[in-house]
Each structure stands twice: as C-alpha cells, then as structure tokens.
Design an enzyme around this catalytic site. Structure first.
Site, PDB file in Angstrom:
ATOM      1  N   LYS A  42      -5.926  66.599  45.489  1.00 47.85           N
ATOM      2  CA  LYS A  42      -5.010  67.690  45.124  1.00 47.85           C
ATOM      3  C   LYS A  42      -4.190  67.323  43.904  1.00 47.85           C
ATOM      4  O   LYS A  42      -3.666  68.179  43.207  1.00 47.85           O
ATOM      5  CB  LYS A  42      -4.030  67.955  46.274  1.00 47.85           C
ATOM      6  CG  LYS A  42      -4.644  68.587  47.484  1.00 47.85           C
ATOM      7  CD  LYS A  42      -3.587  68.689  48.591  1.00 47.85           C
ATOM      8  CE  LYS A  42      -4.232  68.760  49.949  1.00 47.85           C
ATOM      9  NZ  LYS A  42      -3.355  68.480  51.060  1.00 47.85           N
ATOM     10  N   LYS A  84     -12.224  60.118  43.925  1.00 44.62           N
ATOM     11  CA  LYS A  84     -12.123  61.012  45.073  1.00 44.62           C
ATOM     12  C   LYS A  84     -11.611  62.396  44.639  1.00 44.62           C
ATOM     13  O   LYS A  84     -10.754  62.476  43.760  1.00 44.62           O
ATOM     14  CB  LYS A  84     -11.166  60.311  46.034  1.00 44.62           C
ATOM     15  CG  LYS A  84     -10.680  61.050  47.174  1.00 44.62           C
ATOM     16  CD  LYS A  84      -9.666  60.210  47.953  1.00 44.62           C
ATOM     17  CE  LYS A  84      -8.268  60.543  47.503  1.00 44.62           C
ATOM     18  NZ  LYS A  84      -7.220  60.251  48.455  1.00 44.62           N
ATOM     19  N   LYS A 104      -0.299  56.026  44.264  1.00 42.28           N
ATOM     20  CA  LYS A 104       0.633  57.134  44.006  1.00 42.28           C
ATOM     21  C   LYS A 104       1.859  56.642  43.259  1.00 42.28           C
ATOM     22  O   LYS A 104       2.411  57.358  42.418  1.00 42.28           O
ATOM     23  CB  LYS A 104       1.064  57.806  45.311  1.00 42.28           C
ATOM     24  CG  LYS A 104      -0.014  58.660  45.944  1.00 42.28           C
ATOM     25  CD  LYS A 104       0.571  59.476  47.081  1.00 42.28           C
ATOM     26  CE  LYS A 104      -0.489  60.209  47.873  1.00 42.28           C
ATOM     27  NZ  LYS A 104       0.051  60.898  49.047  1.00 42.28           N
TER      28      LYS A 104
HETATM   29  P1  TYM Z   1      -3.875  64.947  52.971  1.00 38.94           P
HETATM   30  O1  TYM Z   1      -3.277  66.293  52.979  1.00 38.94           O
HETATM   31  O2  TYM Z   1      -3.820  64.154  51.710  1.00 38.94           O
HETATM   32  O3  TYM Z   1      -5.394  65.000  53.419  1.00 38.94           O
HETATM   33  C1  TYM Z   1      -5.774  65.704  54.570  1.00 38.94           C
HETATM   34  C2  TYM Z   1      -7.102  65.223  55.112  1.00 38.94           C
HETATM   35  O4  TYM Z   1      -8.128  65.369  54.127  1.00 38.94           O
HETATM   36  C3  TYM Z   1      -8.826  64.141  53.958  1.00 38.94           C
HETATM   37  N1  TYM Z   1      -9.255  64.050  52.557  1.00 38.94           N
HETATM   38  C4  TYM Z   1     -10.540  63.845  52.183  1.00 38.94           C
HETATM   39  N2  TYM Z   1     -11.660  63.669  52.896  1.00 38.94           N
HETATM   40  C5  TYM Z   1     -12.809  63.498  52.203  1.00 38.94           C
HETATM   41  N3  TYM Z   1     -12.873  63.498  50.842  1.00 38.94           N
HETATM   42  C6  TYM Z   1     -11.772  63.654  50.088  1.00 38.94           C
HETATM   43  N4  TYM Z   1     -11.842  63.664  48.762  1.00 38.94           N
HETATM   44  C7  TYM Z   1     -10.526  63.849  50.766  1.00 38.94           C
HETATM   45  N5  TYM Z   1      -9.234  64.046  50.338  1.00 38.94           N
HETATM   46  C8  TYM Z   1      -8.483  64.168  51.452  1.00 38.94           C
HETATM   47  C9  TYM Z   1      -7.805  63.062  54.323  1.00 38.94           C
HETATM   48  O5  TYM Z   1      -8.448  61.867  54.694  1.00 38.94           O
HETATM   49  C10 TYM Z   1      -7.079  63.708  55.473  1.00 38.94           C
HETATM   50  O6  TYM Z   1      -7.806  63.545  56.682  1.00 38.94           O
HETATM   51  N6  TYM Z   1      -1.794  61.263  55.373  1.00 38.94           N
HETATM   52  C11 TYM Z   1      -2.604  62.410  55.731  1.00 38.94           C
HETATM   53  C12 TYM Z   1      -1.826  63.468  56.440  1.00 38.94           C
HETATM   54  C13 TYM Z   1      -1.276  63.048  57.756  1.00 38.94           C
HETATM   55  C14 TYM Z   1      -2.014  62.745  58.936  1.00 38.94           C
HETATM   56  C15 TYM Z   1      -1.056  62.444  59.917  1.00 38.94           C
HETATM   57  C16 TYM Z   1      -3.378  62.694  59.210  1.00 38.94           C
HETATM   58  C17 TYM Z   1       0.030  62.933  58.073  1.00 38.94           C
HETATM   59  N7  TYM Z   1       0.196  62.567  59.371  1.00 38.94           N
HETATM   60  C18 TYM Z   1      -1.428  62.072  61.230  1.00 38.94           C
HETATM   61  C19 TYM Z   1      -3.754  62.327  60.513  1.00 38.94           C
HETATM   62  C20 TYM Z   1      -2.802  62.025  61.476  1.00 38.94           C
HETATM   63  C21 TYM Z   1      -3.275  62.942  54.477  1.00 38.94           C
HETATM   64  O7  TYM Z   1      -3.977  62.252  53.817  1.00 38.94           O
HETATM   65  O8  TYM Z   1      -3.102  64.192  54.126  1.00 38.94           O
END
Ligand code: TYM
Length: 337
Positions: A202, A199, A113
């Site tokens: 967003k 991957k 990022k």
């Molecule tokens: P975020 O919003 O980027 O992603 C949310 C969840 O979606 C999963 N994910 C995917 N899984 C499979 N294939 C993909 N292409 C893909 N893109 C995203 C992510 O692994 C995630 O589970 N850092 C976290 C948010 C967070 C969080 C937490 C998660 C903040 N605090 C505490 C668990 C526990 C995140 O990636 O958000």
C-alpha cells in the site's frame, strides 16, 4: 468439541490490494467455516505512520464493508474495529512492560518502514508488533492467517506469550495461549507489478505497482498493460531469473481458480501479448462480484455500523476476560478488593 479460534486483521489504509486479498482475506474466507473467527480492522495500527484524520473513519468503515464483500460470513465470524475494544490498548501497555526493547529493534518491517519515515519515526511504529501481539493474545487465537511478511511478528507474539507465562504463570496453567501462524504457500507474497522482486504494498508511491480490489475494469486493464515483464517467450513458474513471470502466473492461477499444473501447461507457449489480456479478463471477472457486493453494503451504512457495534460487543466479552487474567497474574489491585 469446540472449534479452534482464528484471529486476523488488516489496516484501514485506503484500499485493499491483491496482496492483502490473496495473502490474507481470501484464506480467511476459505477456512472460516472450520473455525470460530474474529476479524478486526486494525485502525490503531494505521496511525503508526502519518495519517489523514479526515479519512480514517471512512477508511475503517470501508474496510469492514470489504471484509463482508469478500465473503466473511457472520454466522461463524465476528467483524469489529480494533479501537472499539479498549482491551487492545490496555493489554499492549502490559505487554510493553515485559517486552525487551531489542526484540522490537530487530523487526524487519520496523527497519524498512523507519527508513521511509526519516526523523519522524514514532514510538508507535516501533511498538506496532506489541499491539499486534495484544490483538492476537486477547482472543486466545489458535491460528493467525496472514501473508509471509507477518511471520516475524507472529514469532514475536509467541515469544511475548512465553515470557508472560514463564514469569507470571503456573506451569500447568499458562496465562496466554501460543498462536500458530497460518501462511499459505501460494499468494503468501504477491509481488509488485512494476518490480517482481518487491512485495506489492500500500505504501508504494506508484499506483501502477498494485491492483486494488475496487479498481475499475479500465484501471485493471491499464495496470496490467503497463506491468513489468521480460523479453522471453513461453511462460514458466518458479524461474528465479523471471520474478515478474512467476508473480503474474501465480496471480492468474489464484484468480482463475485453476491448478498450478493446468496454468503451467496452458501458458507454456504463450507470449505476453496473449497472456496479458487473459490475466486482465480473469482479474476483472474475479473482482466483479466483490465490487458489486461492496456497493450494496456501502449503500446501507446503518446496517454496517450496527454490525460493527455488535461485533465490538462480542469481541470485548472475550478480550476483557483475557485482560483480567493478565492483570490478575501481574498482581494488579482489582476493583472488588
Ligand atoms: P496489513 O494491512 O499491512 O496487511 C494485511 C494482510 O495482508 C498481507 N499482505 C500480503 N500478502 C501477500 N502479498 C503481499 N504483497 C501482501 N501485503 C500484505 C499481510 O501479511 C497481512 O496478512 N500487521 C498486520 C495487521 C495486523 C494483524 C493483527 C494481522 C494487526 N494486528 C493481528 C493478524 C493478526 C498487517 O500487516 O496489516
């Protein structure tokens, strides 16, 4: 025996895509009855890269509605907004002070990022995983269901907890609980529709690279029509030379609810001309109930707001308890002293 605790979250950056759904939220829904669950909308994480203040509140509310629309059940799960529970920011500060800087500089997501941000990388982006650790540790979570990309952040969370326990805890009385990641094999890494080696994300500038949960049938049709394929006839899983093929078959498998074996047999002699309409129809059908429920919930925003408020109250009760435990262990003066 009381149920084990689950915590997870998604950032309210616009819409949810199939990666978020299949990698995370769908799994939350499937396992929720067995656990005591906290699902938060992580709005503080959403401002670690430049964001639009006019959209943040609305996106946060929409994400809460999407959690419900995907099937989160309030009988066993609490839904809340991260910034509504102040303990998240407070514990982050305490954890910051015991986390070595070089642990954060090693994080793959930060490096990826940061490249995109150029000169504007914020301290918040570097600190993102510590805030995530606070989210998890505050709830004494046993399990954290996430996609594959979060594995390193989960390892860091455990490292931070161990460090706090070692430095400030007693041997038989750890201050923080060590959480386990829960990463499903299938769907843990949904790939981009325009490049099967990247991957689904967003932050990809191309809308064609992802299907969002609220995409209309026409948009879904257009995206699948345009998605990258290969010239080989006959579709197979797990061929490293055919990442797009593996990804699209996996999407079909997960969205249709069929087994991998059934899909492998069904598609082994198919060409893309036959498969794409099948995937389109399956995707539209799988998303329709979520979209209908989402509309229903968004038509009743007062209900949604009150539910998020109740969720924050319940979450704060658990979180404040853990925060006090850490504050005490670190030696802070308490109010009643
Ligand atoms: P975020 O919003 O980027 O992603 C949310 C969840 O979606 C999963 N994910 C995917 N899984 C499979 N294939 C993909 N292409 C893909 N893109 C995203 C992510 O692994 C995630 O589970 N850092 C976290 C948010 C967070 C969080 C937490 C998660 C903040 N605090 C505490 C668990 C526990 C995140 O990636 O958000």
């Amino acid at each position: 025996m009381s149920k084990q605790r689950v915590l997870s979250g998604v950032q309210p950056t616009g819409n949810l895509h199939l990666g978020n759904y299949l990698g995370a939220i769908r799994n939350w829904v499937e396992i929720q009855q067995e656990y005591d669950n906290f699902f938060c909308v992580v709005d503080l994480h959403a401002i670690t890269v430049p964001h639009n203040p006019k959209e943040l509140a609305d996106n946060t509310l929409k994400m809460g509605a999407l959690y419900l629309a995907c099937g989160i059940d309030l009988d066993c799960s609490t839904i809340f907004v991260q910034s509504h529970v102040k303990a998240h920011s407070e514990l982050t500060w305490l954890l910051n002070c015991i986390t070595p800087l070089n642990w954060l500089e090693r994080m793959i997501q930060f490096k990826e990022k940061a490249v995109k941000q150029g000169e504007n990388v914020s301290v918040g982006l570097l600190d993102y995983p510590v805030l995530m650790a606070a989210d998890i540790l505050l709830y004494d979570a046993d399990k954290v269901p996430v996609g594959e990309d979060q594995k390193q952040h989960l390892e860091l969370t455990r490292d931070i907890a161990v460090r706090i326990n070692d430095k400030f805890g007693k041997k038989k009385q750890p201050i923080l609980k060590l959480p386990e990641p829960m990463i499903r094999k299938q769907g843990a890494r949904v790939m981009s529709l325009t490049d099967g080696t990247k991957k689904m994300s967003k932050s990809d500038p191309s809308e064609l690279s992802r299907i969002s949960l609220l995409d209309s049938p026409d948009e879904i049709k257009r995206k699948i029509k345009k998605c990258k394929t290969d010239p080989v006839k006959g579709l197979t899983f797990d061929d490293p030379e055919r990442p797009e093929c593996n990804n699209l078959l996996t999407l079909y498998q997960l969205l249709s609810g069929k087994t991998k074996e059934a899909v492998a047999t069904e598609c082994q002699d198919m060409g893309w001309g036959q498969f794409k309409p099948l995937l389109t129809e399956t995707t539209i059908e799988a998303l329709k109930p979520i979209q209908d429920k989402y509309q229903e919930i968004m038509d009743n925003r007062d209900y949604l707001n009150s539910l998020l408020k109740d969720g924050a109250d319940q979450a704060a009760e658990v979180a404040n308890n853990t925060l006090s435990r850490v504050q005490n262990a670190l030696g802070f003066l308490t109010v009643d002293n």
